[in-house]
Scaffold this motif. Structure first.
Motif, mmCIF file in Angstrom:
data_model
loop_
_atom_site.group_PDB
_atom_site.id
_atom_site.type_symbol
_atom_site.label_atom_id
_atom_site.label_comp_id
_atom_site.label_asym_id
_atom_site.label_seq_id
_atom_site.Cartn_x
_atom_site.Cartn_y
_atom_site.Cartn_z
ATOM 1 N N ILE A 71 -94.594 25.478 14.345
ATOM 2 C CA ILE A 71 -95.175 26.732 13.863
ATOM 3 C C ILE A 71 -95.871 26.396 12.556
ATOM 4 C CG2 ILE A 71 -94.732 29.097 13.123
ATOM 5 C CD1 ILE A 71 -92.119 28.958 14.779
ATOM 6 N N MET A 72 -97.189 26.645 12.495
ATOM 7 C CA MET A 72 -97.976 26.225 11.337
ATOM 8 C C MET A 72 -98.746 27.403 10.763
ATOM 9 S SD MET A 72 -99.519 22.722 13.023
ATOM 10 C CE MET A 72 -100.091 23.618 14.475
ATOM 11 N N LEU A 73 -98.903 27.387 9.432
ATOM 12 C CA LEU A 73 -99.787 28.320 8.752
ATOM 13 C C LEU A 73 -100.996 27.529 8.261
ATOM 14 C CD1 LEU A 73 -97.374 30.568 6.641
ATOM 15 C CD2 LEU A 73 -98.442 31.076 8.837
ATOM 16 N N LEU A 74 -102.197 27.938 8.699
ATOM 17 C CA LEU A 74 -103.420 27.219 8.363
ATOM 18 C C LEU A 74 -104.213 28.005 7.324
ATOM 19 C CD1 LEU A 74 -104.620 26.204 11.938
ATOM 20 C CD2 LEU A 74 -102.931 25.083 10.478
ATOM 21 N N ASN A 75 -104.717 27.279 6.320
ATOM 22 C CA ASN A 75 -105.612 27.842 5.323
ATOM 23 C C ASN A 75 -106.883 26.997 5.300
ATOM 24 O OD1 ASN A 75 -104.081 30.048 3.552
ATOM 25 N ND2 ASN A 75 -102.619 28.451 4.128
ATOM 26 N N GLY A 76 -108.025 27.640 5.560
ATOM 27 C CA GLY A 76 -109.294 26.923 5.618
ATOM 28 C C GLY A 76 -110.261 27.408 4.557
ATOM 29 N N ARG A 77 -111.054 26.488 4.030
ATOM 30 C CA ARG A 77 -112.073 26.807 3.032
ATOM 31 C C ARG A 77 -113.334 26.007 3.324
ATOM 32 N NH1 ARG A 77 -108.796 29.948 2.122
ATOM 33 N NH2 ARG A 77 -107.920 30.741 0.167
ATOM 34 N N ALA A 78 -114.473 26.696 3.374
ATOM 35 C CA ALA A 78 -115.767 26.017 3.431
ATOM 36 C C ALA A 78 -116.265 25.892 1.998
ATOM 37 C CB ALA A 78 -116.747 26.819 4.274
ATOM 38 N N LEU A 79 -116.495 24.660 1.535
ATOM 39 C CA LEU A 79 -116.920 24.454 0.153
ATOM 40 C C LEU A 79 -118.329 24.982 -0.065
ATOM 41 C CD1 LEU A 79 -115.507 20.866 -0.526
ATOM 42 C CD2 LEU A 79 -114.391 23.075 -0.815
ATOM 43 N N ASP A 80 -118.583 25.497 -1.260
ATOM 44 C CA ASP A 80 -119.877 26.117 -1.561
ATOM 45 C C ASP A 80 -120.963 25.098 -1.886
ATOM 46 O OD1 ASP A 80 -118.858 28.677 -1.180
ATOM 47 O OD2 ASP A 80 -118.149 28.807 -3.248
ATOM 48 N N HIS A 81 -120.591 24.025 -2.579
ATOM 49 C CA HIS A 81 -121.602 23.086 -3.067
ATOM 50 C C HIS A 81 -121.536 21.730 -2.373
ATOM 51 C CE1 HIS A 81 -122.462 26.019 -6.132
ATOM 52 N NE2 HIS A 81 -121.204 26.023 -6.505
ATOM 53 N N LEU A 82 -120.775 21.659 -1.310
ATOM 54 C CA LEU A 82 -120.662 20.409 -0.571
ATOM 55 C C LEU A 82 -120.425 20.763 0.891
ATOM 56 C CD1 LEU A 82 -120.511 17.294 -1.142
ATOM 57 C CD2 LEU A 82 -118.022 17.546 -1.093
ATOM 58 N N PRO A 83 -121.135 20.137 1.817
ATOM 59 C CA PRO A 83 -120.955 20.472 3.236
ATOM 60 C C PRO A 83 -119.637 19.907 3.780
ATOM 61 C CG PRO A 83 -122.522 18.665 3.032
ATOM 62 C CD PRO A 83 -122.207 19.106 1.634
ATOM 63 N N ARG A 84 -118.541 20.475 3.317
ATOM 64 C CA ARG A 84 -117.219 20.020 3.745
ATOM 65 C C ARG A 84 -116.310 21.228 3.961
ATOM 66 N NH1 ARG A 84 -119.913 16.286 4.211
ATOM 67 N NH2 ARG A 84 -119.589 14.113 3.543
ATOM 68 N N ILE A 85 -115.276 21.012 4.752
ATOM 69 C CA ILE A 85 -114.271 22.046 5.028
ATOM 70 C C ILE A 85 -112.908 21.480 4.669
ATOM 71 C CG2 ILE A 85 -113.141 23.420 6.833
ATOM 72 C CD1 ILE A 85 -115.827 23.202 8.390
ATOM 73 N N LEU A 86 -112.130 22.244 3.922
ATOM 74 C CA LEU A 86 -110.754 21.867 3.606
ATOM 75 C C LEU A 86 -109.819 22.658 4.513
ATOM 76 C CD1 LEU A 86 -110.650 21.758 -0.310
ATOM 77 C CD2 LEU A 86 -110.965 19.867 1.284
ATOM 78 N N LEU A 87 -108.935 21.957 5.192
ATOM 79 C CA LEU A 87 -107.966 22.601 6.085
ATOM 80 C C LEU A 87 -106.562 22.195 5.646
ATOM 81 C CD1 LEU A 87 -107.430 24.308 8.634
ATOM 82 C CD2 LEU A 87 -107.498 22.170 9.947
ATOM 83 N N ALA A 88 -105.819 23.157 5.092
ATOM 84 C CA ALA A 88 -104.434 22.921 4.659
ATOM 85 C C ALA A 88 -103.487 23.435 5.741
ATOM 86 C CB ALA A 88 -104.165 23.620 3.337
ATOM 87 N N ILE A 89 -102.466 22.637 6.040
ATOM 88 C CA ILE A 89 -101.537 22.949 7.136
ATOM 89 C C ILE A 89 -100.114 22.934 6.586
ATOM 90 C CG2 ILE A 89 -100.736 22.279 9.430
ATOM 91 C CD1 ILE A 89 -103.412 20.582 9.554
ATOM 92 N N ARG A 90 -99.470 24.078 6.662
ATOM 93 C CA ARG A 90 -98.079 24.167 6.223
ATOM 94 C C ARG A 90 -97.181 24.295 7.450
ATOM 95 N NH1 ARG A 90 -97.078 29.296 3.124
ATOM 96 N NH2 ARG A 90 -98.724 28.389 1.814
ATOM 97 N N ASP A 91 -96.260 23.371 7.603
ATOM 98 C CA ASP A 91 -95.342 23.385 8.744
ATOM 99 C C ASP A 91 -94.195 24.347 8.432
ATOM 100 O OD1 ASP A 91 -93.658 22.950 10.858
ATOM 101 O OD2 ASP A 91 -93.807 20.776 10.814
ATOM 102 N N GLU A 92 -94.158 25.460 9.147
ATOM 103 C CA GLU A 92 -93.154 26.495 8.920
ATOM 104 C C GLU A 92 -91.992 26.404 9.911
ATOM 105 O OE1 GLU A 92 -93.565 29.731 6.669
ATOM 106 O OE2 GLU A 92 -94.202 27.859 5.736
ATOM 107 N N THR A 93 -91.983 25.365 10.740
ATOM 108 C CA THR A 93 -91.012 25.292 11.836
ATOM 109 C C THR A 93 -89.574 25.362 11.334
ATOM 110 O OG1 THR A 93 -92.598 23.855 12.972
ATOM 111 C CG2 THR A 93 -90.390 24.023 13.911
ATOM 112 N N GLU A 94 -89.235 24.485 10.389
ATOM 113 C CA GLU A 94 -87.859 24.438 9.908
ATOM 114 C C GLU A 94 -87.494 25.717 9.166
ATOM 115 O OE1 GLU A 94 -85.576 22.281 10.709
ATOM 116 O OE2 GLU A 94 -87.089 21.310 11.959
ATOM 117 N N LYS A 95 -88.464 26.248 8.411
ATOM 118 C CA LYS A 95 -88.204 27.488 7.676
ATOM 119 C C LYS A 95 -87.898 28.619 8.644
ATOM 120 C CE LYS A 95 -90.327 30.770 4.484
ATOM 121 N NZ LYS A 95 -91.564 31.134 3.750
ATOM 122 N N ARG A 96 -88.698 28.722 9.714
ATOM 123 C CA ARG A 96 -88.462 29.787 10.696
ATOM 124 C C ARG A 96 -87.126 29.582 11.415
ATOM 125 N NH1 ARG A 96 -93.327 32.431 11.912
ATOM 126 N NH2 ARG A 96 -94.491 32.505 9.941
#
Length: 443
Positions: free
Chosen positions: A218-243
């Motif tokens: 079970i994962m929580l995803l946070n995505g950001r498209a950078l404004d001044h660089l053609p890149r995407i940041l994708l942060a993944i938090r594993d919620e499995t153990e917490k749940r």
């Protein structure tokens, strides 16, 4: 110098000096004068190392010009770093060339490129890159840097550890191809291809997926498209153990509430039964507190074990020790290793307490020749494991058997068998009391 040569030198944007063989300044272009904050009067006709009150007496520069004069026709990009009193620290790339018109006339052409700001910028960029890389690697969440076509540019160590993949299996690949297609997740596609292009970001986008290698996550995803660089940041938090932990906590709280409810029901039942069979408040108080203490001792054993199971030998020993009896010549406790569930423990604690109370009042514990043997055995029948328990007193003589059918006697003869799903009996013989209990143990 000719007028044409002078004009050419003056149009060059870099600082330039034309030196005679003895390093006297023959000409300095306008860029040199402006860049190093000096005038023509302070420069022309002076020896190079005397310029600016000796500020140009630079050992590295002396070595460079010495090479040009003695060995080479030219030197390119000779790096010199120096602290000037007027303009501070400067990093310069020097290019020198020897110009010889005839054997008696020789000049040195010295061009100076000030790369101080460039090196500072490069250093800052390198530092910024290093900072970013170390920052990303220090983040405990898994992090991916994606190119616009969703290829993985880089990933932090948390990602590799969390999802058990290597950089070779990750970098340069489309995110959906990582781990032989394990990341081709419909919900992830929706976040990256539908939500992100419109919103430029998404927060706590929950995705549940079964990975062949690491199982359900079970994962929580946070995505950001950078404004001044053609890149995407994708942060993944594993919620499995917490749940899982939250679910376990919920079950534990429910179990605790159930146990407390049962304990309170037992307390109430003991209180009401003791009250009905007590003729005075003092009698009620003594009997009730003894029974309550027995219940507390059983709970202590259950809490101490932690597993919810209690050793039968330990339970019997604990209850008899509370009445002052330990295994010696008058007491034997013998049987195979048996553990009781929570329900069985509470029922058995009440049984042993009532038997011990009767023994103190009338039986083996009340007479000097009295003896008690507590034994049990295990038998298998129809796929079930059954326990056969016996409490046998001896060395006791009754003028007449105790005839009062009190709470304890009723509990032993009727309630215990019912609570354990088996049978129980209590008989008073001329030699003492004999109690037998048989029931199937919980798996």
């Amino acid at each position: 110098m000719t007028e044409i040569a002078t004009s050419i030198v003056d149009t060059i944007r870099e600082p330039v000096l034309v030196l005679e063989r003895d390093l006297t300044v023959l000409h300095a272009n306008r860029s040199f004068l402006a860049h190093f904050h000096v005038s023509q009067d302070e420069t022309l006709g002076r020896r190079l190392h005397d310029l600016g009150n000796g500020q140009w007496d630079i050992p590295d520069l002396r070595r460079l010009l010495g090479k040009v004069l003695s060995e080479n026709e030219s030197v390119e990009d000779y790096r010199v770093e120096h602290e000037f009193e007027t303009i501070g620290r400067r990093v310069m790339l020097l290019n020198a060339r020897r110009l010889r018109r005839d054997p008696d006339m020789e000049h040195i052409f010295l061009a100076i490129s000030d790369v101080t700001e460039r090196e500072r910028t490069e250093s800052e960029l390198l530092a910024s890159k290093e900072f970013s890389e170390k920052l990303i690697d220090s983040i405990r969440e898994a992090l991916l840097v994606l190119e616009p076509d969703l290829r993985v540019e880089s990933a932090n160590q948390s990602f590799y550890d969390m999802f058990e993949v290597t950089p070779e299996e990750t970098e340069g690949r489309p995110i959906y191809d990582i781990g032989d297609g394990q990341w081709d997740i419909p919900d992830l596609r929706m976040g990256l291809e539908d939500v992100l292009p419109k919103e430029r970001q998404f927060n706590d986008f929950e995705v549940t997926h079964d990975f062949p290698t690491i199982g359900r996550r079970i994962m929580l995803l946070n995505g950001r498209a950078l404004d001044h660089l053609p890149r995407i940041l994708l942060a993944i938090r594993d919620e499995t153990e917490k749940r899982r932990h939250e679910a376990d906590q919920k079950v534990m709280v429910g179990e605790l509430q159930h146990r407390v409810k049962n304990i309170l029901a037992n307390v109430q039942s003991i209180a009401m039964a003791t009250l009905r069979r007590s003729s005075t408040l003092q009698e009620f108080e003594g009997t009730y507190l003894q029974r309550l203490n027995s219940l507390a001792r059983a709970q202590d054993l259950l809490l101490r074990e932690g597993s919810g199971y209690v050793n039968l030998h330990e339970l019997v020993s604990s209850e008899l020790a509370a009445h002052g009896w330990e295994e010696d010549g008058r007491l034997t406790i013998d049987g195979p290793n048996v553990t009781l569930s929570r329900r069985e423990t509470q029922a058995f604690a009440m049984l042993v307490h009532e038997l011990a109370t009767n023994a103190v009042k009338y039986g083996a514990f009340a007479q000097p020749e009295g003896r008690l043997d507590v034994t049990w055995s295990i038998a298998r029948k129809d796929g079930n494991v059954g326990l056969s328990f016996e409490w046998r007193e001896s060395g006791v003589s009754f003028d007449e058997p105790p005839g009062r059918n009190g709470f304890g006697t009723g509990l032993i003869r009727q309630s215990v068998g019912h609570m354990l799903g088996g049978t129980s009996s209590l008989d008073f013989t001329p030699r003492g009391a004999v109690c037998k209990v048989e029931f199937a143990l919980e798996a």
